[in-house]
Enzyme design. Sequence first.
Site, short mmCIF file in Angstrom:
data_model
loop_
_atom_site.label_atom_id
_atom_site.label_comp_id
_atom_site.label_asym_id
_atom_site.label_seq_id
_atom_site.Cartn_x
_atom_site.Cartn_y
_atom_site.Cartn_z
N LYS A 13 -10.71 -30.30 49.31
CA LYS A 13 -11.43 -31.56 49.12
C LYS A 13 -10.51 -32.78 49.16
O LYS A 13 -10.80 -33.76 49.83
CB LYS A 13 -12.16 -31.53 47.78
N ARG A 88 -19.20 -35.08 38.65
CA ARG A 88 -18.94 -33.63 38.58
C ARG A 88 -19.98 -32.89 37.76
O ARG A 88 -19.88 -31.69 37.57
CB ARG A 88 -17.52 -33.36 38.07
N ARG A 127 -1.23 -18.67 46.72
CA ARG A 127 -0.26 -19.76 46.68
C ARG A 127 0.99 -19.39 45.88
O ARG A 127 0.88 -18.79 44.80
CB ARG A 127 -0.89 -20.95 45.96
N ARG A 161 1.46 -20.16 39.90
CA ARG A 161 1.07 -20.97 38.75
C ARG A 161 -0.05 -20.27 37.97
O ARG A 161 -0.88 -19.59 38.56
CB ARG A 161 0.55 -22.34 39.20
N ARG A 172 -12.75 -21.05 37.10
CA ARG A 172 -12.98 -22.41 37.61
C ARG A 172 -14.22 -22.42 38.51
O ARG A 172 -14.99 -23.39 38.52
CB ARG A 172 -11.76 -22.90 38.38
#
Length: 217
Positions: A13, A88, A127, A161, A172
């Site tokens: 995004k 949101r 990642r 992370r 999430r």
Amino acid sequence: MRIVLVGPPGAGKGTQAAYLAKNLSIPHISTGDLFRANISQGTQLGQKAQEYMRAGQLVPDEITIGMAKDRMAQPDAEAGFLLDGFPRNLGQAEALDGILRETGTKLDAVLDLEVPEDEVVRRIAGRRMCRKDSSHIFHVEYTPPKIEGVCDICGGELYQREDDKEETVRKRLEVYHTETEPIIDYYKAQGLVVTISALGKVPEVTKRAMEALGRVA
Ligand SMILES: [Zn+2]
């Protein structure tokens, strides 16, 4: 054009927002930037937000709404803007409608970036970041380092992370489904939603988005 960008975490995004805002010559208004700017400038809203953050609490919607309202009232946002991260949830979407009504304007489109859930998990959980420099980012599948666990650029150790762990990503996504997705239905009822696939290379997605927005402009 007045646009709201929505999409799950991992949809790219922020990256798309930056390119689209540039292409459309409108400011990119992201919640993250709003918070950083208000806090660094020590505005009243920024100070309030900081109090909640220091106490480890969620910043109430009214503070976020206030920051967005102030930013949308800036001269550069008069002809349009691209909102990223705001609204949101349903409450924020209704507040945004109120702000637009006050100024006699309205949204042109809500651009919904669609990514299959498993792809989101693959993108984020793959990642790896360098311990020496957080701008050195790799991906176990898409951009793997030459030697596993070692940064190609500086030789630093690569790690995952906490935020990027699969379990965290699934949580999430759950928050996105329960809090943010209802705004898509809210905007669908207003006939504003334009859905595109966020799969593929960054420029391809930007092109797809521009074409889709061109159809509603
Ligand atoms: Zn490195």
